[in-house]
Design a protein around this motif. Structure first.
Motif, PDB file in Angstrom:
ATOM      1  N   UNK A  91       0.688  -1.248  -0.022  1.00  0.00           N
ATOM      2  CA  UNK A  91      -0.036  -0.131  -0.112  1.00  0.00           C
ATOM      3  C   UNK A  91       1.076   1.336   0.248  1.00  0.00           C
ATOM      4  N   UNK A  92       1.996   1.218   0.619  1.00  0.00           N
ATOM      5  CA  UNK A  92       3.030   2.271   0.698  1.00  0.00           C
ATOM      6  C   UNK A  92       4.317   2.014   1.051  1.00  0.00           C
ATOM      7  N   UNK A  93       5.186   2.831   0.563  1.00  0.00           N
ATOM      8  CA  UNK A  93       6.655   2.495   0.883  1.00  0.00           C
ATOM      9  C   UNK A  93       7.131   3.726   1.587  1.00  0.00           C
ATOM     10  N   UNK A  94       7.843   3.723   2.424  1.00  0.00           N
ATOM     11  CA  UNK A  94       8.605   4.932   3.066  1.00  0.00           C
ATOM     12  C   UNK A  94      10.101   4.917   2.840  1.00  0.00           C
ATOM     13  N   UNK A  95      10.774   6.131   2.592  1.00  0.00           N
ATOM     14  CA  UNK A  95      12.144   6.039   2.535  1.00  0.00           C
ATOM     15  C   UNK A  95      12.725   7.449   3.347  1.00  0.00           C
ATOM     16  N   UNK A  96      13.844   7.450   3.582  1.00  0.00           N
ATOM     17  CA  UNK A  96      14.587   8.573   4.111  1.00  0.00           C
ATOM     18  C   UNK A  96      15.047   8.028   5.636  1.00  0.00           C
ATOM     19  N   UNK A  97      15.185   6.993   6.097  1.00  0.00           N
ATOM     20  CA  UNK A  97      15.489   6.586   7.326  1.00  0.00           C
ATOM     21  C   UNK A  97      16.898   5.865   7.042  1.00  0.00           C
ATOM     22  N   UNK A  98      17.405   5.494   6.078  1.00  0.00           N
ATOM     23  CA  UNK A  98      18.598   4.692   5.911  1.00  0.00           C
ATOM     24  C   UNK A  98      19.364   5.524   5.074  1.00  0.00           C
ATOM     25  N   UNK A  99      20.424   5.951   5.987  1.00  0.00           N
ATOM     26  CA  UNK A  99      21.487   6.730   5.270  1.00  0.00           C
ATOM     27  C   UNK A  99      22.529   7.122   6.306  1.00  0.00           C
ATOM     28  N   UNK A 100      23.482   7.952   5.709  1.00  0.00           N
ATOM     29  CA  UNK A 100      24.878   8.280   6.485  1.00  0.00           C
ATOM     30  C   UNK A 100      24.398   8.814   7.892  1.00  0.00           C
ATOM     31  N   UNK A 101      23.247   9.518   7.801  1.00  0.00           N
ATOM     32  CA  UNK A 101      22.889  10.186   9.263  1.00  0.00           C
ATOM     33  C   UNK A 101      22.488   9.176  10.197  1.00  0.00           C
ATOM     34  N   UNK A 102      21.984   8.053   9.831  1.00  0.00           N
ATOM     35  CA  UNK A 102      21.720   6.890  10.810  1.00  0.00           C
ATOM     36  C   UNK A 102      22.819   5.704  10.743  1.00  0.00           C
ATOM     37  N   UNK A 103      23.863   6.027  10.293  1.00  0.00           N
ATOM     38  CA  UNK A 103      24.931   5.091  10.012  1.00  0.00           C
ATOM     39  C   UNK A 103      24.920   4.029   9.249  1.00  0.00           C
ATOM     40  N   UNK A 104      23.758   4.571   8.239  1.00  0.00           N
ATOM     41  CA  UNK A 104      23.429   3.497   7.116  1.00  0.00           C
ATOM     42  C   UNK A 104      23.836   3.925   5.981  1.00  0.00           C
ATOM     43  N   UNK A 105      23.213   3.444   4.779  1.00  0.00           N
ATOM     44  CA  UNK A 105      23.904   3.444   3.544  1.00  0.00           C
ATOM     45  C   UNK A 105      22.619   3.868   2.596  1.00  0.00           C
ATOM     46  N   UNK A 106      22.808   5.271   2.113  1.00  0.00           N
ATOM     47  CA  UNK A 106      21.569   5.982   1.476  1.00  0.00           C
ATOM     48  C   UNK A 106      21.415   5.381   0.022  1.00  0.00           C
ATOM     49  N   UNK A 107      22.498   4.746  -0.432  1.00  0.00           N
ATOM     50  CA  UNK A 107      22.054   3.735  -1.826  1.00  0.00           C
ATOM     51  C   UNK A 107      21.240   2.518  -1.605  1.00  0.00           C
ATOM     52  N   UNK A 108      21.128   2.089  -0.294  1.00  0.00           N
ATOM     53  CA  UNK A 108      20.030   1.158  -0.325  1.00  0.00           C
ATOM     54  C   UNK A 108      18.748   1.799  -0.174  1.00  0.00           C
TER      55      UNK A 108
END
Length: 477
Positions: free
Chosen positions: A419-436
Protein backbone atom coordinates in the motif's frame (compact mmCIF):
# COMPACT_ATOMS: atom_id res chain seq x y z
CA UNK A 1 26.12 3.69 47.05
CA UNK A 2 22.39 4.29 46.53
CA UNK A 3 22.99 7.95 45.68
CA UNK A 4 25.77 6.99 43.27
CA UNK A 5 23.51 4.50 41.49
CA UNK A 6 20.69 7.06 41.29
CA UNK A 7 23.05 9.63 39.76
CA UNK A 8 24.37 7.04 37.33
CA UNK A 9 20.81 6.09 36.36
CA UNK A 10 19.98 9.70 35.53
CA UNK A 11 23.19 10.03 33.53
CA UNK A 12 22.64 6.81 31.57
CA UNK A 13 19.04 7.71 30.72
CA UNK A 14 20.12 11.18 29.59
CA UNK A 15 22.85 9.72 27.39
CA UNK A 16 20.37 7.23 25.90
CA UNK A 17 18.08 10.07 24.86
CA UNK A 18 20.94 12.20 23.55
CA UNK A 19 22.73 9.52 21.52
CA UNK A 20 22.17 9.83 17.74
CA UNK A 21 19.81 7.53 15.88
CA UNK A 22 21.45 4.30 14.71
CA UNK A 23 19.98 2.12 11.99
CA UNK A 24 20.98 -0.94 14.05
CA UNK A 25 17.98 -0.20 16.26
CA UNK A 26 15.47 -0.75 13.48
CA UNK A 27 15.11 -4.51 13.77
CA UNK A 28 14.88 -4.52 17.57
CA UNK A 29 12.20 -1.84 17.79
CA UNK A 30 10.27 -3.49 14.95
CA UNK A 31 10.49 -6.98 16.48
CA UNK A 32 9.25 -5.67 19.83
CA UNK A 33 6.33 -3.83 18.23
CA UNK A 34 5.34 -6.80 16.06
CA UNK A 35 5.55 -9.21 19.00
CA UNK A 36 3.43 -6.84 21.08
CA UNK A 37 0.78 -6.99 18.34
CA UNK A 38 0.65 -10.79 18.37
CA UNK A 39 3.16 -11.70 15.66
CA UNK A 40 5.46 -14.63 16.43
CA UNK A 41 9.18 -14.29 15.65
CA UNK A 42 10.47 -16.52 12.82
CA UNK A 43 6.99 -17.84 12.00
CA UNK A 44 5.45 -14.46 11.13
CA UNK A 45 8.50 -12.26 10.61
CA UNK A 46 12.26 -12.67 10.38
CA UNK A 47 14.27 -11.99 13.52
CA UNK A 48 18.04 -12.16 13.22
CA UNK A 49 18.78 -12.99 16.87
CA UNK A 50 17.64 -15.37 19.58
CA UNK A 51 14.10 -14.45 20.64
CA UNK A 52 13.91 -13.42 24.30
CA UNK A 53 14.17 -9.65 23.95
CA UNK A 54 11.05 -8.99 21.83
CA UNK A 55 8.98 -11.13 24.20
CA UNK A 56 10.38 -9.54 27.34
CA UNK A 57 10.03 -5.99 25.99
CA UNK A 58 6.63 -6.45 24.29
CA UNK A 59 4.72 -5.33 27.44
CA UNK A 60 6.76 -2.12 27.40
CA UNK A 61 5.64 -1.53 23.81
CA UNK A 62 2.00 -2.10 24.74
CA UNK A 63 2.28 0.44 27.56
CA UNK A 64 4.43 2.97 25.72
CA UNK A 65 2.63 3.04 22.37
CA UNK A 66 4.17 5.76 20.20
CA UNK A 67 6.93 6.21 22.81
CA UNK A 68 8.20 2.63 22.42
CA UNK A 69 11.53 3.52 20.87
CA UNK A 70 12.76 5.92 23.61
CA UNK A 71 11.30 3.63 26.28
CA UNK A 72 13.39 0.76 24.92
CA UNK A 73 16.47 2.97 25.09
CA UNK A 74 15.66 3.88 28.68
CA UNK A 75 15.13 0.21 29.54
CA UNK A 76 18.57 -0.60 28.14
CA UNK A 77 20.13 2.27 30.10
CA UNK A 78 18.66 0.89 33.33
CA UNK A 79 19.84 -2.59 32.42
CA UNK A 80 23.30 -1.09 32.10
CA UNK A 81 22.96 0.24 35.63
CA UNK A 82 21.95 -3.23 36.84
CA UNK A 83 25.03 -4.67 35.09
CA UNK A 84 27.38 -2.31 36.92
CA UNK A 85 25.65 -2.88 40.28
CA UNK A 86 25.91 -6.66 39.79
CA UNK A 87 29.64 -6.41 39.06
CA UNK A 88 30.11 -4.42 42.27
CA UNK A 89 28.07 -6.96 44.25
CA UNK A 90 29.97 -9.94 42.81
CA UNK A 91 33.29 -8.29 43.65
CA UNK A 92 32.20 -7.73 47.25
CA UNK A 93 31.03 -11.35 47.59
CA UNK A 94 34.37 -12.45 46.16
CA UNK A 95 36.22 -10.66 48.94
CA UNK A 96 37.07 -7.28 47.43
CA UNK A 97 36.85 -4.34 49.79
CA UNK A 98 34.38 -1.48 49.26
CA UNK A 99 37.00 0.76 47.68
CA UNK A 100 38.37 -1.79 45.20
CA UNK A 101 34.86 -2.93 44.23
CA UNK A 102 33.65 0.64 43.71
CA UNK A 103 36.70 1.59 41.63
CA UNK A 104 36.37 -1.47 39.40
CA UNK A 105 32.64 -0.84 38.89
CA UNK A 106 33.29 2.83 38.10
CA UNK A 107 35.98 1.95 35.57
CA UNK A 108 33.62 -0.56 33.96
CA UNK A 109 31.08 2.26 33.60
CA UNK A 110 33.54 4.29 31.50
CA UNK A 111 34.09 1.61 28.84
CA UNK A 112 32.87 2.70 25.41
CA UNK A 113 31.87 -0.92 24.78
CA UNK A 114 29.33 -0.69 27.60
CA UNK A 115 28.23 2.90 27.00
CA UNK A 116 27.37 2.28 23.36
CA UNK A 117 25.62 -1.00 24.13
CA UNK A 118 23.31 0.51 26.74
CA UNK A 119 22.68 3.75 24.87
CA UNK A 120 20.69 2.39 21.94
CA UNK A 121 17.67 0.12 21.48
CA UNK A 122 19.81 -2.84 20.45
CA UNK A 123 19.93 -6.29 22.10
CA UNK A 124 23.22 -5.89 23.98
CA UNK A 125 22.14 -4.56 27.38
CA UNK A 126 19.68 -7.33 28.28
CA UNK A 127 22.05 -10.33 27.91
CA UNK A 128 24.89 -8.40 29.57
CA UNK A 129 22.67 -7.66 32.55
CA UNK A 130 21.60 -11.31 32.77
CA UNK A 131 25.21 -12.47 32.72
CA UNK A 132 26.29 -9.88 35.30
CA UNK A 133 23.34 -10.65 37.59
CA UNK A 134 24.44 -14.29 37.57
CA UNK A 135 27.95 -13.37 38.75
CA UNK A 136 27.21 -12.90 42.49
CA UNK A 137 25.80 -16.43 42.64
CA UNK A 138 28.63 -17.77 40.46
CA UNK A 139 31.24 -16.25 42.77
CA UNK A 140 29.46 -17.62 45.82
CA UNK A 141 29.29 -21.07 44.19
CA UNK A 142 33.01 -20.96 43.37
CA UNK A 143 33.98 -20.13 46.94
CA UNK A 144 31.67 -22.52 48.78
CA UNK A 145 29.14 -25.26 48.13
CA UNK A 146 26.37 -24.12 45.80
CA UNK A 147 22.84 -23.81 47.12
CA UNK A 148 19.90 -24.97 45.04
CA UNK A 149 18.67 -21.39 44.84
CA UNK A 150 21.99 -20.16 43.48
CA UNK A 151 22.17 -23.01 40.97
CA UNK A 152 18.65 -22.29 39.71
CA UNK A 153 19.39 -18.57 39.51
CA UNK A 154 22.62 -19.12 37.57
CA UNK A 155 20.96 -21.49 35.12
CA UNK A 156 18.03 -19.15 34.51
CA UNK A 157 20.13 -16.02 34.06
CA UNK A 158 22.78 -17.58 31.82
CA UNK A 159 20.10 -19.22 29.69
CA UNK A 160 18.24 -15.90 29.49
CA UNK A 161 21.43 -14.20 28.29
CA UNK A 162 21.86 -16.79 25.53
CA UNK A 163 18.14 -16.53 24.67
CA UNK A 164 18.59 -12.78 24.15
CA UNK A 165 21.84 -12.97 22.15
CA UNK A 166 23.50 -16.08 20.77
CA UNK A 167 27.07 -15.00 21.63
CA UNK A 168 26.25 -15.37 25.33
CA UNK A 169 25.76 -19.09 24.80
CA UNK A 170 29.56 -19.51 25.02
CA UNK A 171 29.89 -18.08 28.57
CA UNK A 172 26.84 -20.14 29.55
CA UNK A 173 28.45 -23.26 28.12
CA UNK A 174 31.73 -22.46 29.88
CA UNK A 175 29.96 -22.26 33.22
CA UNK A 176 28.02 -25.46 32.54
CA UNK A 177 31.19 -27.42 31.78
CA UNK A 178 32.89 -26.00 34.89
CA UNK A 179 29.90 -26.94 37.06
CA UNK A 180 29.87 -30.52 35.75
CA UNK A 181 33.25 -31.30 37.29
CA UNK A 182 31.93 -31.21 40.86
CA UNK A 183 28.59 -32.41 42.16
CA UNK A 184 28.51 -29.77 44.91
CA UNK A 185 28.05 -27.12 42.20
CA UNK A 186 24.63 -28.69 41.55
CA UNK A 187 24.81 -28.86 37.71
CA UNK A 188 21.40 -30.51 37.43
CA UNK A 189 19.74 -27.69 39.36
CA UNK A 190 21.52 -25.26 37.05
CA UNK A 191 20.10 -27.14 34.09
CA UNK A 192 16.65 -26.99 35.65
CA UNK A 193 16.94 -23.22 35.96
CA UNK A 194 17.78 -22.99 32.26
CA UNK A 195 14.81 -25.12 31.22
CA UNK A 196 12.15 -22.36 30.77
CA UNK A 197 14.31 -20.41 28.34
CA UNK A 198 15.39 -23.56 26.52
CA UNK A 199 11.69 -24.42 26.19
CA UNK A 200 10.91 -21.00 24.68
CA UNK A 201 13.68 -21.40 22.11
CA UNK A 202 12.65 -24.96 21.34
CA UNK A 203 9.01 -24.02 20.86
CA UNK A 204 9.83 -21.20 18.44
CA UNK A 205 12.28 -23.43 16.58
CA UNK A 206 9.62 -26.10 16.09
CA UNK A 207 7.16 -23.55 14.68
CA UNK A 208 9.56 -22.40 11.94
CA UNK A 209 12.82 -24.40 11.90
CA UNK A 210 14.24 -22.97 8.67
CA UNK A 211 13.50 -19.38 9.63
CA UNK A 212 14.92 -19.90 13.13
CA UNK A 213 18.17 -21.41 11.88
CA UNK A 214 18.61 -18.71 9.28
CA UNK A 215 17.92 -15.87 11.73
CA UNK A 216 20.03 -17.18 14.59
CA UNK A 217 22.90 -18.88 12.75
CA UNK A 218 22.73 -18.49 8.97
CA UNK A 219 22.39 -14.75 8.58
CA UNK A 220 25.01 -13.76 11.21
CA UNK A 221 27.45 -16.24 9.70
CA UNK A 222 27.00 -15.30 6.03
CA UNK A 223 25.75 -11.73 5.72
CA UNK A 224 28.83 -9.81 6.92
CA UNK A 225 31.09 -11.66 4.49
CA UNK A 226 28.76 -10.82 1.63
CA UNK A 227 28.33 -7.16 2.64
CA UNK A 228 32.05 -6.49 3.16
CA UNK A 229 33.34 -8.35 0.11
CA UNK A 230 34.02 -4.99 -1.54
CA UNK A 231 36.13 -4.06 1.51
CA UNK A 232 38.05 -7.29 2.21
CA UNK A 233 40.34 -5.58 4.71
CA UNK A 234 37.44 -5.52 7.23
CA UNK A 235 37.32 -9.33 7.05
CA UNK A 236 41.04 -9.85 7.59
CA UNK A 237 42.73 -11.13 10.73
CA UNK A 238 44.80 -7.95 10.91
CA UNK A 239 41.67 -5.79 10.94
CA UNK A 240 40.15 -7.98 13.63
CA UNK A 241 43.25 -7.57 15.80
CA UNK A 242 43.40 -3.80 15.30
CA UNK A 243 39.68 -3.34 15.95
CA UNK A 244 39.72 -5.53 19.05
CA UNK A 245 42.65 -3.69 20.61
CA UNK A 246 41.09 -0.33 19.70
CA UNK A 247 37.73 -1.15 21.27
CA UNK A 248 39.33 -2.54 24.43
CA UNK A 249 41.54 0.56 24.70
CA UNK A 250 38.53 2.89 24.54
CA UNK A 251 38.08 2.47 28.27
CA UNK A 252 39.98 0.54 30.95
CA UNK A 253 39.21 -2.96 29.60
CA UNK A 254 42.65 -3.42 28.04
CA UNK A 255 44.24 -2.11 31.23
CA UNK A 256 42.15 -4.57 33.27
CA UNK A 257 43.41 -7.48 31.14
CA UNK A 258 47.00 -6.46 31.77
CA UNK A 259 46.42 -5.84 35.49
CA UNK A 260 44.77 -9.23 36.09
CA UNK A 261 47.10 -11.44 34.06
CA UNK A 262 48.70 -14.13 36.20
CA UNK A 263 47.23 -12.99 39.52
CA UNK A 264 44.45 -15.13 40.91
CA UNK A 265 43.29 -17.51 43.58
CA UNK A 266 42.31 -21.00 42.58
CA UNK A 267 38.58 -20.23 42.64
CA UNK A 268 39.10 -17.37 40.17
CA UNK A 269 39.28 -20.01 37.42
CA UNK A 270 35.57 -19.66 36.65
CA UNK A 271 35.98 -15.91 36.11
CA UNK A 272 38.88 -16.56 33.75
CA UNK A 273 36.78 -19.10 31.86
CA UNK A 274 33.94 -16.61 31.50
CA UNK A 275 36.35 -13.91 30.28
CA UNK A 276 37.92 -16.28 27.76
CA UNK A 277 34.52 -17.51 26.54
CA UNK A 278 33.37 -13.92 26.11
CA UNK A 279 36.49 -13.06 24.12
CA UNK A 280 36.03 -16.08 21.84
CA UNK A 281 32.38 -15.09 21.32
CA UNK A 282 33.53 -11.61 20.32
CA UNK A 283 36.20 -12.80 17.89
CA UNK A 284 34.11 -15.48 16.18
CA UNK A 285 32.04 -13.13 13.92
CA UNK A 286 33.60 -10.98 11.21
CA UNK A 287 34.17 -8.13 11.43
CA UNK A 288 34.45 -7.48 15.17
CA UNK A 289 32.41 -4.57 16.55
CA UNK A 290 32.69 -2.99 19.99
CA UNK A 291 29.43 -4.38 21.37
CA UNK A 292 30.62 -7.92 20.59
CA UNK A 293 33.22 -7.59 23.38
CA UNK A 294 30.66 -6.88 26.09
CA UNK A 295 30.24 -10.54 27.21
CA UNK A 296 33.80 -10.63 28.56
CA UNK A 297 33.67 -7.39 30.57
CA UNK A 298 31.53 -8.17 33.67
CA UNK A 299 33.76 -11.05 34.84
CA UNK A 300 36.87 -9.07 33.86
CA UNK A 301 36.04 -6.15 36.13
CA UNK A 302 35.12 -8.47 38.99
CA UNK A 303 38.61 -9.94 38.58
CA UNK A 304 40.10 -6.46 38.54
CA UNK A 305 38.43 -5.61 41.86
CA UNK A 306 39.75 -8.80 43.45
CA UNK A 307 43.30 -8.25 42.19
CA UNK A 308 43.40 -4.60 43.21
CA UNK A 309 42.06 -5.48 46.64
CA UNK A 310 44.94 -7.94 47.14
CA UNK A 311 47.53 -5.83 45.31
CA UNK A 312 46.55 -2.13 45.27
CA UNK A 313 47.64 -0.38 42.07
CA UNK A 314 50.65 1.91 42.14
CA UNK A 315 50.72 5.51 41.01
CA UNK A 316 51.52 4.67 37.38
CA UNK A 317 48.63 2.22 37.19
CA UNK A 318 46.24 4.75 38.75
CA UNK A 319 47.25 7.40 36.23
CA UNK A 320 46.84 4.91 33.38
CA UNK A 321 43.36 4.01 34.66
CA UNK A 322 42.31 7.65 34.55
CA UNK A 323 43.71 8.07 31.03
CA UNK A 324 41.93 4.97 29.72
CA UNK A 325 38.70 5.98 31.47
CA UNK A 326 38.81 9.35 29.68
CA UNK A 327 39.46 7.55 26.39
CA UNK A 328 36.39 5.41 27.03
CA UNK A 329 34.18 8.42 27.69
CA UNK A 330 35.41 10.35 24.64
CA UNK A 331 33.27 8.62 21.94
CA UNK A 332 30.10 9.12 23.97
CA UNK A 333 30.91 12.77 24.65
CA UNK A 334 31.56 13.27 20.94
CA UNK A 335 28.33 11.49 20.00
CA UNK A 336 26.11 13.63 22.24
CA UNK A 337 27.96 16.93 21.76
CA UNK A 338 26.36 17.78 18.42
CA UNK A 339 23.40 19.47 20.09
CA UNK A 340 19.74 18.63 19.98
CA UNK A 341 17.90 15.68 21.44
CA UNK A 342 17.86 12.93 18.79
CA UNK A 343 15.10 10.93 20.48
CA UNK A 344 12.85 13.98 20.61
CA UNK A 345 13.52 14.60 16.93
CA UNK A 346 12.87 10.93 16.13
CA UNK A 347 9.50 11.08 17.92
CA UNK A 348 8.56 14.22 15.99
CA UNK A 349 9.50 12.47 12.75
CA UNK A 350 7.46 9.40 13.70
CA UNK A 351 4.48 11.65 14.49
CA UNK A 352 4.81 13.38 11.11
CA UNK A 353 5.01 10.00 9.38
CA UNK A 354 1.91 8.79 11.21
CA UNK A 355 -0.02 11.95 10.26
CA UNK A 356 1.02 11.59 6.62
CA UNK A 357 -0.17 7.98 6.63
CA UNK A 358 -3.50 9.12 8.03
CA UNK A 359 -3.91 11.89 5.43
CA UNK A 360 -3.12 9.40 2.65
CA UNK A 361 -5.59 6.91 4.18
CA UNK A 362 -2.91 4.23 4.33
CA UNK A 363 -4.05 1.36 6.53
CA UNK A 364 -2.04 -1.55 5.17
CA UNK A 365 1.57 -2.50 5.94
CA UNK A 366 4.26 -0.05 4.85
CA UNK A 367 7.49 -1.30 3.27
CA UNK A 368 10.47 0.57 4.72
CA UNK A 369 14.06 0.03 5.81
CA UNK A 370 13.32 2.14 8.91
CA UNK A 371 10.39 0.39 10.63
CA UNK A 372 11.29 2.02 13.95
CA UNK A 373 9.57 5.19 12.69
CA UNK A 374 6.25 3.40 12.11
CA UNK A 375 3.46 2.40 14.48
CA UNK A 376 3.47 -1.36 15.03
CA UNK A 377 0.32 -1.97 13.02
CA UNK A 378 1.87 -0.34 9.95
CA UNK A 379 5.09 -2.39 9.79
CA UNK A 380 5.38 -4.73 6.82
CA UNK A 381 6.67 -7.96 8.47
CA UNK A 382 8.98 -8.55 5.51
CA UNK A 383 10.95 -5.47 6.58
CA UNK A 384 11.16 -6.30 10.28
CA UNK A 385 14.99 -6.70 9.97
CA UNK A 386 15.28 -3.10 8.74
CA UNK A 387 17.97 -2.75 6.05
CA UNK A 388 20.02 -5.76 7.07
CA UNK A 389 18.50 -8.48 4.94
CA UNK A 390 17.31 -6.17 2.15
CA UNK A 391 20.89 -5.18 1.34
CA UNK A 392 21.91 -8.81 0.74
CA UNK A 393 22.03 -10.42 -2.69
CA UNK A 394 22.40 -14.21 -2.59
CA UNK A 395 21.81 -15.50 0.94
CA UNK A 396 18.45 -17.07 0.05
CA UNK A 397 16.64 -17.99 -3.14
CA UNK A 398 13.22 -16.67 -4.13
CA UNK A 399 11.34 -19.58 -2.55
CA UNK A 400 13.17 -19.17 0.74
CA UNK A 401 12.58 -15.43 0.80
CA UNK A 402 8.85 -15.94 0.40
CA UNK A 403 8.81 -18.65 3.04
CA UNK A 404 10.87 -16.66 5.55
CA UNK A 405 9.00 -13.36 4.99
CA UNK A 406 11.97 -11.50 3.51
CA UNK A 407 12.78 -9.34 0.49
CA UNK A 408 16.28 -8.56 -0.80
CA UNK A 409 17.12 -5.79 -3.22
CA UNK A 410 18.37 -8.46 -5.63
CA UNK A 411 14.80 -9.77 -5.88
CA UNK A 412 12.93 -6.56 -5.23
CA UNK A 413 10.32 -7.62 -7.76
CA UNK A 414 8.99 -10.02 -5.13
CA UNK A 415 7.94 -6.98 -3.11
CA UNK A 416 4.82 -6.62 -5.23
CA UNK A 417 2.70 -3.54 -4.58
CA UNK A 418 2.46 -2.74 -0.89
CA UNK A 419 0.00 0.00 0.00
CA UNK A 420 2.88 2.38 0.75
CA UNK A 421 6.68 2.62 0.75
CA UNK A 422 8.58 4.88 3.16
CA UNK A 423 12.14 6.07 2.53
CA UNK A 424 14.53 8.51 4.18
CA UNK A 425 15.58 6.69 7.35
CA UNK A 426 18.45 4.65 5.95
CA UNK A 427 21.44 6.88 5.29
CA UNK A 428 24.73 8.23 6.51
CA UNK A 429 22.90 10.27 9.16
CA UNK A 430 21.75 7.01 10.82
CA UNK A 431 25.03 5.09 10.24
CA UNK A 432 23.38 3.49 7.21
CA UNK A 433 23.78 3.56 3.44
CA UNK A 434 21.78 6.01 1.30
CA UNK A 435 22.21 3.77 -1.75
CA UNK A 436 20.07 1.04 -0.18
CA UNK A 437 17.18 3.42 0.51
CA UNK A 438 17.55 4.79 -3.02
CA UNK A 439 16.84 1.32 -4.42
CA UNK A 440 13.52 1.22 -2.58
CA UNK A 441 12.64 4.74 -3.74
CA UNK A 442 13.51 3.87 -7.34
CA UNK A 443 11.24 0.82 -7.16
CA UNK A 444 8.34 2.96 -5.93
CA UNK A 445 8.86 5.44 -8.76
CA UNK A 446 9.02 2.67 -11.37
CA UNK A 447 5.75 1.24 -10.06
CA UNK A 448 4.03 4.60 -10.40
CA UNK A 449 3.64 5.38 -6.71
CA UNK A 450 2.69 8.92 -5.74
CA UNK A 451 5.44 10.68 -3.74
CA UNK A 452 4.30 12.51 -0.60
CA UNK A 453 7.10 14.30 1.26
CA UNK A 454 6.64 13.97 5.02
CA UNK A 455 6.52 17.60 6.23
CA UNK A 456 9.53 18.81 8.20
CA UNK A 457 11.50 15.58 7.76
CA UNK A 458 13.86 13.88 5.33
CA UNK A 459 11.28 11.13 4.71
CA UNK A 460 9.12 10.50 1.65
CA UNK A 461 6.00 8.35 1.64
CA UNK A 462 5.20 6.69 -1.66
CA UNK A 463 1.54 5.74 -1.94
CA UNK A 464 0.17 3.27 -4.46
CA UNK A 465 -2.15 4.99 -6.92
CA UNK A 466 -5.60 3.46 -7.15
CA UNK A 467 -5.98 1.21 -10.14
CA UNK A 468 -7.67 2.87 -13.08
CA UNK A 469 -11.20 1.53 -13.58
CA UNK A 470 -11.50 -0.84 -16.49
CA UNK A 471 -13.55 0.59 -19.42
CA UNK A 472 -17.10 -0.63 -19.41
CA UNK A 473 -17.98 -2.24 -22.77
CA UNK A 474 -21.11 -1.00 -24.45
CA UNK A 475 -23.13 -2.26 -27.42
CA UNK A 476 -23.47 -0.25 -30.60
CA UNK A 477 -27.03 0.32 -31.71
Amino acid sequence: MVLALAALAILFVALALLRPVDHDESQYVAATLLTAHGFIPYRDFAYLQTPLQPYLFAPLALLAGAWTWPVLRIANALLGLATIAAVHRAARIGGAGPRAAAIAAALFATCDILLFSIGTARNDALPAACLALALPAIVRTAREQASRRDALRIGALLAAAAAAKISYALPALAYGLWALFRADRRPWWTLLGALPFATLIGALFLQAPEAFLFGVLGFPGQAPTEWYQARPWKLSTAAKLVDTLKFLALGPALLAIVATTGRRHRWHLILDLLILAGLIAALAPVPTWRQYLLPMLPALFVRLALVWHAHPPGKAMRIAAVVFACAGLAPTVEAVANGGIPMRDALRTATAVRETLDRAHVTGPVATLSPQFLPGTAIDPRFAPGPFYFRSTALLDARQERQLHLVSHARIGLLGDPRAILTGGEGAWSSGDDRIDALLAAYAIRRGYQALPVPGTRFTLYVARPASPRPVPHNSP
